[in-house]
Each structure stands twice: as structure tokens, then as C-alpha cells.
Design a protein around this motif. Structure first.
Motif, PDB file in Angstrom:
ATOM      1  N   ALA A  69      42.711 -24.805 -66.902  1.00 10.42           N
ATOM      2  CA  ALA A  69      41.930 -26.013 -66.222  1.00 10.42           C
ATOM      3  C   ALA A  69      40.762 -27.070 -67.020  1.00 10.42           C
ATOM      4  O   ALA A  69      40.731 -28.082 -66.614  1.00 10.42           O
ATOM      5  N   LEU A  70      40.180 -26.084 -67.921  1.00  4.40           N
ATOM      6  CA  LEU A  70      39.281 -27.000 -68.178  1.00  4.40           C
ATOM      7  C   LEU A  70      39.691 -27.802 -69.638  1.00  4.40           C
ATOM      8  O   LEU A  70      39.642 -28.355 -69.973  1.00  4.40           O
ATOM      9  N   LYS A  71      40.063 -26.726 -69.874  1.00  2.00           N
ATOM     10  CA  LYS A  71      40.792 -28.448 -71.377  1.00  2.00           C
ATOM     11  C   LYS A  71      41.323 -29.249 -71.226  1.00  2.00           C
ATOM     12  O   LYS A  71      41.657 -30.084 -71.488  1.00  2.00           O
ATOM     13  N   LYS A  72      42.823 -29.538 -69.896  1.00  7.58           N
ATOM     14  CA  LYS A  72      42.934 -30.627 -68.662  1.00  7.58           C
ATOM     15  C   LYS A  72      41.750 -31.523 -68.058  1.00  7.58           C
ATOM     16  O   LYS A  72      41.727 -32.912 -68.832  1.00  7.58           O
ATOM     17  N   SER A  73      40.931 -30.595 -67.578  1.00  3.21           N
ATOM     18  CA  SER A  73      39.570 -31.252 -67.693  1.00  3.21           C
ATOM     19  C   SER A  73      39.548 -32.302 -68.928  1.00  3.21           C
ATOM     20  O   SER A  73      39.237 -33.671 -69.301  1.00  3.21           O
ATOM     21  N   ILE A  74      38.706 -31.554 -69.769  1.00  9.99           N
ATOM     22  CA  ILE A  74      38.622 -31.952 -70.856  1.00  9.99           C
ATOM     23  C   ILE A  74      39.041 -33.396 -71.813  1.00  9.99           C
ATOM     24  O   ILE A  74      38.475 -34.587 -71.692  1.00  9.99           O
ATOM     25  N   GLN A  75      40.830 -33.138 -71.732  1.00 13.64           N
ATOM     26  CA  GLN A  75      41.137 -34.266 -71.923  1.00 13.64           C
ATOM     27  C   GLN A  75      41.747 -35.342 -71.587  1.00 13.64           C
ATOM     28  O   GLN A  75      41.330 -36.541 -71.720  1.00 13.64           O
ATOM     29  N   GLU A  76      41.443 -35.342 -69.814  1.00 14.63           N
ATOM     30  CA  GLU A  76      41.389 -36.991 -69.899  1.00 14.63           C
ATOM     31  C   GLU A  76      39.874 -37.043 -69.325  1.00 14.63           C
ATOM     32  O   GLU A  76      40.356 -38.437 -69.015  1.00 14.63           O
ATOM     33  N   LEU A  77      38.992 -36.851 -69.666  1.00 16.28           N
ATOM     34  CA  LEU A  77      37.409 -37.208 -70.205  1.00 16.28           C
ATOM     35  C   LEU A  77      38.098 -38.377 -71.321  1.00 16.28           C
ATOM     36  O   LEU A  77      37.620 -39.258 -71.718  1.00 16.28           O
ATOM     37  N   HIS A  78      38.656 -37.222 -73.021  1.00 16.24           N
ATOM     38  CA  HIS A  78      38.710 -38.205 -73.620  1.00 16.24           C
ATOM     39  C   HIS A  78      39.210 -39.358 -72.972  1.00 16.24           C
ATOM     40  O   HIS A  78      39.633 -40.390 -74.135  1.00 16.24           O
ATOM     41  N   ASP A  79      40.527 -39.072 -72.919  1.00 16.42           N
ATOM     42  CA  ASP A  79      41.689 -40.269 -72.659  1.00 16.42           C
ATOM     43  C   ASP A  79      40.787 -41.572 -72.226  1.00 16.42           C
ATOM     44  O   ASP A  79      40.703 -42.097 -72.501  1.00 16.42           O
ATOM     45  N   ILE A  80      40.298 -41.059 -70.844  1.00 15.75           N
ATOM     46  CA  ILE A  80      39.250 -42.410 -70.691  1.00 15.75           C
ATOM     47  C   ILE A  80      38.482 -43.141 -71.664  1.00 15.75           C
ATOM     48  O   ILE A  80      38.461 -44.144 -71.604  1.00 15.75           O
ATOM     49  N   GLY A  81      37.567 -42.213 -72.182  1.00 10.02           N
ATOM     50  CA  GLY A  81      36.822 -42.605 -73.348  1.00 10.02           C
ATOM     51  C   GLY A  81      37.453 -43.334 -74.471  1.00 10.02           C
ATOM     52  O   GLY A  81      37.207 -44.762 -73.968  1.00 10.02           O
ATOM     53  N   ASN A  82      38.417 -43.124 -75.125  1.00 10.96           N
ATOM     54  CA  ASN A  82      39.242 -43.360 -75.715  1.00 10.96           C
ATOM     55  C   ASN A  82      39.548 -45.102 -75.323  1.00 10.96           C
ATOM     56  O   ASN A  82      40.244 -46.496 -75.612  1.00 10.96           O
ATOM     57  N   GLU A  83      40.442 -44.626 -74.362  1.00 10.47           N
ATOM     58  CA  GLU A  83      41.029 -45.691 -73.183  1.00 10.47           C
ATOM     59  C   GLU A  83      40.071 -47.048 -73.478  1.00 10.47           C
ATOM     60  O   GLU A  83      40.014 -48.585 -73.554  1.00 10.47           O
ATOM     61  N   MET A  84      39.195 -46.691 -72.465  1.00  8.58           N
ATOM     62  CA  MET A  84      37.722 -48.001 -72.782  1.00  8.58           C
ATOM     63  C   MET A  84      37.187 -48.434 -74.069  1.00  8.58           C
ATOM     64  O   MET A  84      37.714 -49.431 -74.244  1.00  8.58           O
ATOM     65  N   CYS A  85      37.377 -47.642 -75.452  1.00  6.08           N
ATOM     66  CA  CYS A  85      37.212 -47.715 -76.539  1.00  6.08           C
ATOM     67  C   CYS A  85      38.523 -48.980 -77.448  1.00  6.08           C
ATOM     68  O   CYS A  85      37.965 -49.816 -77.610  1.00  6.08           O
ATOM     69  N   ARG A  86      39.300 -49.177 -76.295  1.00  9.29           N
ATOM     70  CA  ARG A  86      40.514 -49.254 -77.045  1.00  9.29           C
ATOM     71  C   ARG A  86      40.616 -50.718 -76.302  1.00  9.29           C
ATOM     72  O   ARG A  86      40.236 -51.866 -77.236  1.00  9.29           O
ATOM     73  N   LYS A  87      40.137 -50.670 -75.007  1.00 10.15           N
ATOM     74  CA  LYS A  87      40.168 -52.253 -74.673  1.00 10.15           C
ATOM     75  C   LYS A  87      38.708 -53.238 -75.082  1.00 10.15           C
ATOM     76  O   LYS A  87      38.581 -53.608 -75.382  1.00 10.15           O
ATOM     77  N   HIS A  88      37.555 -52.519 -75.544  1.00  5.89           N
ATOM     78  CA  HIS A  88      36.419 -52.785 -75.875  1.00  5.89           C
ATOM     79  C   HIS A  88      37.038 -53.455 -77.131  1.00  5.89           C
ATOM     80  O   HIS A  88      36.307 -54.475 -77.468  1.00  5.89           O
TER      81      HIS A  88
END
Length: 311
Positions: A69-88
Motif C-alpha cells: 500500500a505504501l509503495k502504491k501511494s509513493i508511486q502515485e505521488l511520483h506519477d502525478i509530479g512527473n506528469e506536471m513536470c512533463r506538461k510544464h
């Protein structure tokens, strides 16, 4: 953040005209669902770090429900952050004005990393820095302020001096926060010496063979020091090391309205909150890996005390 989300903030704002910065993701075009995901997962990861168990490097590899569960939460945080970086980065490539003056930390880190391909921060590093900034600033500054409030309540003469000094500040500007109110700074620094928000061990690895005292330390050895033990060490601070005495940072008493010029008193101590005083005052750490948000923390603490004691 939607009204259904009961979790931590995902960004917070500091506004001192003409300065405005959004710490975290700010208004980056994140959907309400993504905001809820960040709030939920950031809270979950933050709470997990309260247990030393999860600091063990192999703990997330265990085949347990909690680790998955903790690994899943960390991965979701990374995915959103990386997507925001990509858009920027896509916006920058198209020449879109992204608003540097009032952007979020995510935006500022992306733009600061454009110097060259070799020096540019990866999207993952940008995301890590944003979450580190949010995580480190979420509890530590509020904990420090709580301790300052207790010290001011216990030592009324100190409170009156802080109140007098703050009363002499006409406008709460950036310069006032960073270069004025020396006694207020000394009070905060003395409080964090006795009650460091991060009281535990701070680790560093040697990059070459060094000598510490009379010991020879090989390359690659982990060295650990306690911020709290350093703060109450009589060999470092003298016999009154456990006494609350902000004047130890004032070089002869100090007083309201005095400019902070980083000059040190006879004992080599400075009322500059960001100074480690020869690695004695380690609330913000020291060296090249000192606290990334120490200047922000100073602004937050002094601004809060200004508004509380100005009344």
C-alpha cells in the motif's frame, strides 16, 4: 482541494506584497481528482515516516499489505509530479509564458533547471524536491513555533522584549523578515537549540578518509550525530547549556530595531537563524546538504510571531 478530501494540504501560500509564492504544486492545472490523490497519498506517506520501521531500506520490499500500500501511494505521488513536470516542459518548448513571478515551487524548479542538459534536474528529482519541501515544512516549522510559544509563555520578560521589537516594525516586508527583528530571531534560535524540531540522528557518509578528533575514519563510513545532544552539550554551550537564554546569541544583550548584519558576538554566536555557528546550532543542519527550506522557515516563524504579538 475538494470538500471530500480531509487530508493534508498539498500547497500553501505566503503572500507579502509584492512577493507571492505557492509552495508545492500550486495552480498547475491539476484536476480535482489529482488533488485528492496527492492529499490522500501525501498524508499516508507522511504518517508512515513516523515509524522508524519504514526507514529501513528493505522494508518496502517485504510482501506485506502495508508495504504494498505504501509503495502504491509513493508511486502515485511520483506519477502525478512527473506528469506536471512533463506538461510544464511542453509549455516551455512551445514558448508559453508560465508566469515566473508568481509560480509554484514545481514551476520554479523546472525553470531553474534549464541551464544546460548536463545540469538540468530530471523530472524525478524535481518531484522529489517538491515533496521534500512540502514534507519538511509541514510539521517542523509548526513544531518550532509551538515550542517558541511555550517559551514565551514561561518567560514573560522575553515575551515583552519580542513584543517591543515587533512593535517597532512598521511594515512586514521581505527585508523586515530576513534582516530585522534580531531578538525575535535569537528567541527562535535558542528555542530550536533546546527543542530542535528534528531531534534525532542526522547521518552523513564520508567521501574520503578523514580524521574526527583522534579517530581515523575510512571512506564510505556512515557518521551519525544527534541534533538534540549537540544543543545541550555543556562542552559546546557551557554550564548553562540547559538554560533558556536568547541573549547568548545577541552579543551583549541586543534590543529592538537592531539590524541583523550576521556579525557574531565574543563567543562566535550569531542571531542569524540560518547560521550554524561553526556547526554548533544544527537545527537546520549544515554544509552543502543543509535544510533546503531554512529561509522559508525563518520567514514563516517570524511572520507568525509578528501577527500574534503585534496585537
Amino acid at each position: 482541494m475538494s470538500k471530500k478530501n480531509p487530508y493534508h494540504i498539498i500547497s500553501y501560500h505566503i503572500i507579502y506584497p509584492p512577493y507571492q509564492i505557492s509552495i508545492g504544486f500550486g495552480d498547475e492545472g491539476i484536476t480535482a481528482h489529482q488533488r485528492d490523490q496527492i492529499g490522500y497519498n501525501f498524508d499516508k506517506v507522511s504518517r508512515a515516516t513516523e515509524s522508524l520501521w519504514w526507514l529501513l531500506p528493505w522494508s518496502l520490499s517485504l510482501p506485506t499489505k502495508g508495504a504494498r500500500a505504501l509503495k502504491k501511494s509513493i508511486q502515485e505521488l511520483h506519477d502525478i509530479g512527473n506528469e506536471m513536470c512533463r506538461k510544464h516542459q511542453e509549455q516551455l518548448a512551445k514558448g508559453v509564458d508560465t508566469g515566473k513571478a508568481t509560480g509554484s515551487l514545481l514551476r520554479a524548479l523546472c525553470e531553474a533547471s534549464e541551464a544546460s542538459e548536463d545540469e538540468r534536474l530530471s523530472d524525478t528529482l524535481v518531484t522529489h524536491n517538491v515533496y521534500a519541501f512540502m514534507g519538511a515544512g509541514n510539521d517542523t516549522t509548526s513544531t518550532a513555533l509551538g515550542h517558541v510559544a511555550v517559551m514565551l509563555a514561561r518567560h514573560r520578560h522575553v515575551q515583552e522584549r519580542v513584543r517591543k521589537e515587533i512593535g517597532e516594525i512598521k511594515d512586514l516586508t521581505f527585508d523586515a523578515l530576513m534582516s530585522e527583528m534580531p531578538y525575535t530571531s535569537a528567541v527562535c534560535k535558542e528555542t530550536m537549540r533546546l527543542f530542535p524540531p528534528l531531534w534525532g540522528a542526522v547521518g552523513r557518509h564520508t567521501t574520503q578518509r578523514v580524521r574526527v578528533g583522534g579517530a581515523s575514519i575510512a571512506k564510505g563510513v556512515a557518521l551519525i550525530g544527534s541534533t538534540w545532544n549537540m544543543g545541550v552539550n555543556a562542552k559546546v554551550w557551557g554550564e548553562d547549556c540547559k538554560k533558556f537564554n536568547p541573549d547568548r546569541f545577541m552579543g551583549g544583550g541586543g534590543g529592538g530595531g537592531e539590524k541583523i548584519n550576521n556579525e557574531k558576538n565574543k563567543s562566535g554566536l550569531s542571531h542569524d537563524l540560518t547560521s550554524h555557528d561553526g556547526y554548533r546550532a544544527l537545527a537546520f543542519g549544515g554544509g552543502v546538504r543543509s535544510c533546503i527550506g531554512k529561509h522559508l522557515s525563518v520567514m514563516e516563524m517570524k511572520a507568525m510571531l509578528f501577527f500574534l504579538l503585534k496585537k
